[in-house]
Design an enzyme around this catalytic site. Structure first.
Site, short mmCIF file in Angstrom:
data_model
loop_
_atom_site.label_atom_id
_atom_site.label_comp_id
_atom_site.label_asym_id
_atom_site.label_seq_id
_atom_site.Cartn_x
_atom_site.Cartn_y
_atom_site.Cartn_z
N GLU A 144 -17.09 67.59 45.57
CA GLU A 144 -18.14 68.43 46.20
C GLU A 144 -18.53 69.58 45.17
OE1 GLU A 144 -15.61 66.91 47.66
OE2 GLU A 144 -16.80 65.35 48.92
N HIS A 162 -14.72 64.69 59.79
CA HIS A 162 -15.85 63.95 59.53
C HIS A 162 -16.79 64.56 60.53
CE1 HIS A 162 -14.01 61.21 57.24
NE2 HIS A 162 -15.06 60.42 56.71
N GLU A 171 -22.80 61.98 46.63
CA GLU A 171 -21.90 60.83 46.58
C GLU A 171 -22.67 59.70 47.20
OE1 GLU A 171 -18.86 62.48 48.69
OE2 GLU A 171 -18.57 63.72 46.75
N PHE A 181 -20.04 64.17 54.24
CA PHE A 181 -19.93 64.90 55.82
C PHE A 181 -19.67 66.29 55.64
CE2 PHE A 181 -18.99 60.18 55.76
CZ PHE A 181 -19.28 59.80 56.95
#
Lengths: 325, 360
Positions: free
Chosen positions: A60, A129, A29, A83
């Protein structure tokens, strides 16, 4: 030799390897036009084209799942999870698919992909994150997990991971992306996967760490040295597989062991190291094995994370305890 | 505003239940090819029944039967060339067989052999996928590679109606259409995901219409009509090879038997419903009638095929059953290219126990 940050070292590794091998593609991404949210892939889309630096839809599981498919048909993809906290979205494609393909096909297929992802705390991110989730994958046969802490190691380990025939998770500590600079050779070189590094030799106790805690550990070990206490510091660098020999050799000398990591305590890498040392080296020990880790809560909000993470006070208290036996 | 009622999907049909051609469709297959497709279907049926029996005798592990779905699998796989890729689920061994997977591999897999998933070199077939819809993403990635390398090959992935509820299915369709990849998503809608009927999987009228949302071609076909299945798949492959991107094919079919050998389908399906499909809509009977009408097949040929294939299977099963079973220490050889020290240590431990009589 030029001085580089970890970001620059990783970017250079990608560039060198992409020039060398046309089968390498990057996907993830915002990695193309935007150059990645941390700019690790900055400019690579212009250099190699959008068919090799692929801005994917925001999903993902498809990033890893398609990378698995690409690798089965001759490419060597390097997917990025923006992340590492987002990795749960693609657990099946990593743990049940990428990790098992060699096994379920009894060697007919393998999945030479490198999953890159930033992780780690201390940078005041929003929720999910900063989590250190390496233990989930060290518990998954078929996967290797690499966690460098310096620009030099990051470049060499990434090149080794790219050239590896098995899936490798390559974790990049966000906190260290730009905070350290060191001399990094311009050319390609490999740092072997599965080999720890003795960062500083000593004999009073052994401290094992990896990833974002390393600069802090180094600073603390240097401080103790001023006081005449010589701690041996090991950077594990790869957490799956664990280089237990280097740790055992050190513990034979120091008789004391402490493991420091940001991930939560229970069933973490520290637990595995403690179990291995108990199995293979318990009679070398003169003290209990201690762990300084994140607490067993979800990764906390930014205002309290410094007290949650292994910090100088917690680490020094543990060293004090370790040396008191 | 979008109105689903304005969407019309016509189910493609070419052959009726009596083996008569419906209307005036374009048929691109020769009589010889149709006969060969029938033989594949018949073999798949015989294999399926044989494996079910072996399982009941305790000579096979859990098995997922495919009887009823032969036309969908054979008709589609028959349209591929050897350069094309197949990413199957666990109920698709008829498709894999047509694409070249040796019977020995299919049987070994179901017997739980360590090498059951070892697809022979050169065959572009993925090992059986257990996780529902996971393989749709692999086919998508494979198609990306084909396009990247400038090859002419396509990838086809097989899955069921239940898979269309999974995130991976939607992520795969989306990814494939964004990059216009040469991949065919072949759904065998057998109307039950184990016990859960289609109306509990989705509120859409068809599975095919889901293609609309992804900007790709969607086709619904009578999955028990091998002529129609073959033609729509061929067209999809052609579009893929021409750079026109992916297609979603919904083949409406029915599994005559249980989900797997551990399942009791009488808990969720009526006897009448099963009979209606197995007696009136059997895909084998339909093509057989067509071939018989054209004088290309008869009872004698059918019996001969049955006998010779049964013999072949029995011999093969004897061979497989007389082979030494791989031992647990071999499992360590397929985790990584190179074993790390701690894994070697465990392998040595396993060997020591084996030398000492194993887990008895």
């Amino acid at each position: 030799m030029a001085e580089m940050t970890m970001i620059q070292a990783i970017r250079q590794a990608l560039e060198i390897e992409m020039k060398r091998d046309e089968r390498i593609v990057l996907l993830g991404e915002d990695i193309g036009r935007n150059g990645g949210v941390f700019r690790v892939t900055d400019g690579l889309i212009d250099q190699f084209g959008e068919h090799r630096v692929i801005d994917t839809p925001l999903a993902e599981s498809s990033i890893i799942g398609t990378a698995v498919g690409m690798s089965l048909n001759g490419l060597r993809p390097i997917p990025e999870i923006q992340f590492f906290g987002f990795v749960y979205e693609t657990m099946d494609q990593i743990a049940s698919q990428a990790a098992r393909m060699r096994f379920k096909s009894a060697g007919r297929y393998n999945v030479p992909i490198v999953i890159r992802s930033p992780y780690g705390g201390g940078v005041r991110t929003p929720e999910l994150h900063s989590d250190s989730l390496e233990a989930l994958f060290s518990h998954t046969p078929g996967i290797k997990v690499v966690m460098p802490s310096t620009p030099y190691d990051a470049k060499g380990l990434l090149i080794a991971a790219i050239r590896d025939e098995d899936p490798v998770i390559f974790l990049e500590p966000m906190k260290l992306y730009r905070t350290i600079k060191e001399e990094v050779p311009e050319e390609a070189y490999e740092v072997p996967i599965g080999k720890a590094k003795v960062v500083k030799e000593g004999y009073h106790a052994t401290i094992v760490g990896f990833g974002p805690v390393m600069p802090l550990l180094k600073k603390i070990v240097d401080e103790y040295e001023q006081e005449g206490i010589h701690l041996e510091l090991i950077d594990l660098r790869t957490v799956a597989p664990i280089d237990i020999d280097t740790i055992l050799k050190s513990v034979e000398k120091t008789e004391r062991l402490m493991i420091v990591h940001e991930a939560v305590k229970t069933n973490g890498i520290g637990a595995e190291i403690a179990a291995l040392v108990s199995e293979k080296g318990v009679f070398s020990l003169s003290a209990p094995i201690l762990r300084v880790t994140g607490y067993d809560t979800p990764y906390p909000v930014g205002t309290i994370e410094d007290d949650w993470l292994p910090n100088p006070k917690r680490i020094k208290a543990a060293i004090h305890e370790l040396l008191s036996y | 505003m979008f109105n689903e009622n304005e969407l019309t999907f016509t189910q493609v049909k070419m052959l009726d239940e009596e083996g008569n051609i419906i209307g005036n469709p374009t048929i691109t297959t020769s009589d010889e090819q149709l006969r060969e497709m029938y033989e594949w279907m018949k073999k798949a049926r015989i294999l399926d029944q044989k494996l079910l029996r072996l399982q009941r005798q305790g000579r096979l592990g859990t098995y997922a039967p495919l009887s009823g779905q032969e036309a969908a699998q054979v008709g589609s796989a028959y349209a591929l060339t050897k350069e094309d890729w197949v990413a199957p689920s666990y109920r698709d061994h008829a498709a894999s067989m047509v694409h070249g997977l040796p019977l020995e591999q299919i049987i070994s897999y179901s017997k739980g052999h360590l090498y059951g998933g070892k697809i022979p070199e050169g065959l572009r077939i993925l090992p059986v996928q257990i996780i529902i819809a996971a393989q749709t993403l692999h086919a998508t990635g494979i198609a990306y590679s084909s396009k990247y390398k400038g090859e002419n090959s396509v990838a086809i992935t097989y899955f069921g109606d239940g898979a269309t509820s999974q995130g991976d299915f939607h992520e795969a369709l989306n990814f494939a259409s964004v990059f216009k990849l040469p991949v065919i998503f072949f759904c065998q809608n057998n109307q039950y995901a184990i016990s859960v009927p289609l109306e509990r999987q989705m509120a859409s009228k068809t599975i095919a219409q889901k293609a609309v949302a992804y900007g790709m071609t969607g086709v619904q076909v009578d999955g028990n009509d091998i002529l129609a299945v073959h033609e729509v798949t061929k067209e999809a492959i052609e579009r893929a090879r021409n750079g026109e991107g992916p297609t979603l094919i919904e083949a409406v079919t029915y599994r005559f038997g249980p989900h797997t050998t551990s399942d009791d389908p009488t808990r969720y399906r009526s006897e009448e419903e099963v009979k209606q499909w197995s007696q009136q809509k059997d895909p084998l009977i339909r093509l057989r009638k067509y071939l018989e009408n054209k004088g290309l097949w008869d009872e004698t040929k059918d019996n001969q095929l049955e006998e010779s294939f049964n013999d072949e299977l029995n011999e093969l099963i004897d061979v497989i059953e007389s082979k030494q079973i791989p031992t647990v220490d071999e499992a360590f050889d397929y985790v990584y290219e190179n074993k790390h020290d701690l894994l070697v240590e465990q392998q040595e431990e396993a060997k020591r126990f084996l030398a000492n009589g194993g887990g008895e």
